[in-house]
Design a protein around this motif. Structure first.
Motif, PDB file in Angstrom:
ATOM      1  N   UNK A   8      -5.721 -23.051  -9.548  1.00  0.00           N
ATOM      2  CA  UNK A   8      -5.657 -22.287 -10.673  1.00  0.00           C
ATOM      3  C   UNK A   8      -6.210 -20.767 -10.198  1.00  0.00           C
ATOM      4  N   UNK A   9      -6.030 -20.662  -8.720  1.00  0.00           N
ATOM      5  CA  UNK A   9      -7.305 -19.100  -7.842  1.00  0.00           C
ATOM      6  C   UNK A   9      -6.636 -17.949  -7.729  1.00  0.00           C
TER       7      UNK A   9
ATOM      8  N   UNK B 173     -11.573 -27.890  -5.758  1.00  0.00           N
ATOM      9  CA  UNK B 173     -11.478 -27.167  -7.345  1.00  0.00           C
ATOM     10  C   UNK B 173     -10.609 -26.611  -7.135  1.00  0.00           C
ATOM     11  N   UNK B 174     -10.138 -27.385  -8.216  1.00  0.00           N
ATOM     12  CA  UNK B 174      -8.794 -25.933  -8.564  1.00  0.00           C
ATOM     13  C   UNK B 174      -8.781 -24.971  -9.929  1.00  0.00           C
ATOM     14  N   UNK B 175      -9.152 -25.583 -10.977  1.00  0.00           N
ATOM     15  CA  UNK B 175      -9.274 -25.024 -12.763  1.00  0.00           C
ATOM     16  C   UNK B 175     -10.113 -23.491 -12.292  1.00  0.00           C
ATOM     17  N   UNK B 176     -10.076 -22.353 -13.684  1.00  0.00           N
ATOM     18  CA  UNK B 176     -10.917 -21.542 -13.395  1.00  0.00           C
ATOM     19  C   UNK B 176     -12.422 -22.243 -13.640  1.00  0.00           C
TER      20      UNK B 176
ATOM     21  N   UNK C 182       7.158 -22.466 -13.795  1.00  0.00           N
ATOM     22  CA  UNK C 182       7.780 -23.840 -12.542  1.00  0.00           C
ATOM     23  C   UNK C 182       7.861 -23.556 -11.689  1.00  0.00           C
ATOM     24  N   UNK C 183       7.514 -22.977 -10.620  1.00  0.00           N
ATOM     25  CA  UNK C 183       7.584 -22.491  -9.493  1.00  0.00           C
ATOM     26  C   UNK C 183       6.293 -22.328  -9.145  1.00  0.00           C
ATOM     27  N   UNK C 184       5.631 -22.261  -9.520  1.00  0.00           N
ATOM     28  CA  UNK C 184       3.722 -21.834  -9.285  1.00  0.00           C
ATOM     29  C   UNK C 184       3.534 -23.104  -7.632  1.00  0.00           C
ATOM     30  N   UNK C 185       3.363 -24.233  -7.494  1.00  0.00           N
ATOM     31  CA  UNK C 185       3.073 -24.424  -6.555  1.00  0.00           C
ATOM     32  C   UNK C 185       3.534 -23.717  -4.952  1.00  0.00           C
TER      33      UNK C 185
END
Length: 430
Positions: free
Chosen positions: A276-277, A248-251, A307-310
């Protein structure tokens, strides 16, 4: 008769060109590695180390200055680095050889709720893709199926084996659940609007998972008259003998997934992905949820993401106090060999290098439940490790000279290194 000969010749040519190297023989002589910088996988480092192992087990880890008798074959690794074998979680390695050839693709089965499907029995120990992991230090993996909502059950293998029985180091370790998304990508070819659209089926899909869990709980009460393989396979998730890996990815998806699983008696939950954890770290900590965060060599998903979140996501989670490891389940199998460099990317975002090593070794082993034998360089643990010319988290430094799995000296040659040598000689000759 001639026809049979031709068939045998064809099969011989096929196996000659596709077979992996013969697995290494069992360790018979003690080995001593001296002088290397040892990254122990638990956050500690020994600048000039002495490591000894025999019968596949580490017998000594310490400083090279210590006055202790060296045993067996001595490898002078002065100026080099030694690491525990890196571990790749949640991969279909050995289940898919060539994506475009259906006969070599065994990562998915029919059905949406199939926890009883076992990935291990389909694992191909002679896969050329698996073989190509070892030269970068990736020596172990969790082999997981894909597809549907509950894809099946994973197992953990080492990468030097004759067959899946030899490869297995932990059988049926966990069940993999792909939680539904609240949004879906619009399919222009189906007449839908492009971009992300609300998933109107989300409540129904969640209810489908919930109903399955509740039915499995009732089945475990022992009142069922007939055997149900799918419900029976869920027993481990309820008694804690298997972990449940939820993607899962979203809040909202993360919160819904964990609340639903907790309410349905699932004891051990691991979050996979967790894009988005970082927004709900307090929630994750309150439920003691470790995160196998997605790979860093990626682009932001949404327009309003940094832009650099990953790149920095693993560090954000570590800094928030979560227990973190790195995986790349969404990437193609061949990209798994880049696993060390995902951790190296996080070092460039400010994460301590030894902590980054933990994200591939000690932390991963602990989450997978194999830390009693793998993941760190400690006395009594498996001698699954490698020696690199330089920093293994850096593409320039990751140049392996030796690799050992359970003490066996494994080959670092692959079909790729053979081609590299072949064409290097060609151009040198010209």
């Amino acid at each position: 008769m001639k026809k049979h000969i031709y068939i045998l010749l064809a099969l011989g040519i096929f196996f000659q060109t596709t077979a992996q190297q013969t697995p290494a023989p069992k360790q018979t002589e003690a080995i001593t590695i001296e002088g290397a910088t040892a990254h122990l996988g638990n956050g500690e480092v020994i600048e000039s180390s002495l490591i000894m192992f025999e019968d596949g087990k580490i017998t000594f880890v310490g400083d090279s200055k210590m006055r202790i008798a060296r045993k067996g074959k001595i490898i002078d690794a002065t100026g080099k680095h030694v690491y525990p074998g890196f571990i790749a979680p949640g991969k279909t390695l050995g289940l898919v050889e060539i994506d475009a050839v259906r006969a070599t693709n065994d990562k998915d089965e029919l059905g949406e709720l199939i926890p009883h499907v076992r990935s291990l029995i389909a694992y191909n120990a002679e896969s050329k893709v698996v073989e190509s992991m070892r030269p970068n230090g990736v020596l172990l993996a969790q082999i997981a199926p894909e597809g549907g909502l509950i894809s099946g059950t994973s197992s953990i293998v080492q990468f030097d084996a004759w067959n899946w029985e030899d490869a297995a180091i932990k059988v049926d370790d966990g069940i993999h659940l792909h939680w539904p998304n609240t949004f879906k990508q619009g399919r222009w070819w189906a007449g839908e609007e492009p971009g992300y659209q609300p998933n109107k089926d989300y409540p129904k899909q969640v209810q489908k998972v919930t109903d399955f869990m509740q039915n499995a709980i009732v089945y475990e009460d022992g009142t069922a008259k007939e055997m149900n393989p799918a419900f029976a396979a869920m027993k481990g998730a309820f008694d804690g003998s298997k972990k449940l890996y939820v993607y899962a990815d979203g809040e909202k998806e993360i919160i819904d997934a964990i609340n639903t699983l907790k309410n349905n008696k699932v004891k051990e939950i691991v979050l996979m992905g967790g894009y988005h954890a970082y927004k709900i770290t307090d929630f994750l900590k309150s439920h003691n949820i470790p995160v196998m965060v997605q790979y860093t060599h990626n682009l932001p998903v949404f327009e309003d993401d940094d832009y650099d979140l990953p790149y920095k996501l693993p560090k954000l989670l570590v800094d928030a106090g979560l227990f973190v490891a790195i995986q790349n389940s969404d990437a193609e199998n061949f990209q798994t060999r880049n696993l060390p460099f995902y951790a190296g990317q996080v070092v460039q975002q400010g994460l301590d290098k030894e902590v980054a090593v933990q994200l591939l070794t000690g932390n991963t082993a602990k989450i997978l439940g194999i830390d009693d034998s793998y993941g760190t360089l400690e006395n009594g643990k498996s001698a699954t490790l490698f020696i690199s010319e330089g920093d293994a988290l850096d593409m320039a430094g990751n140049q392996l000279t030796h690799a050992f799995i359970d003490g066996r000296s494994v080959s670092l040659e692959t079909h790729q290194t053979k081609l590299w040598k072949r064409y290097s000689e060609k151009y040198e000759a010209e």
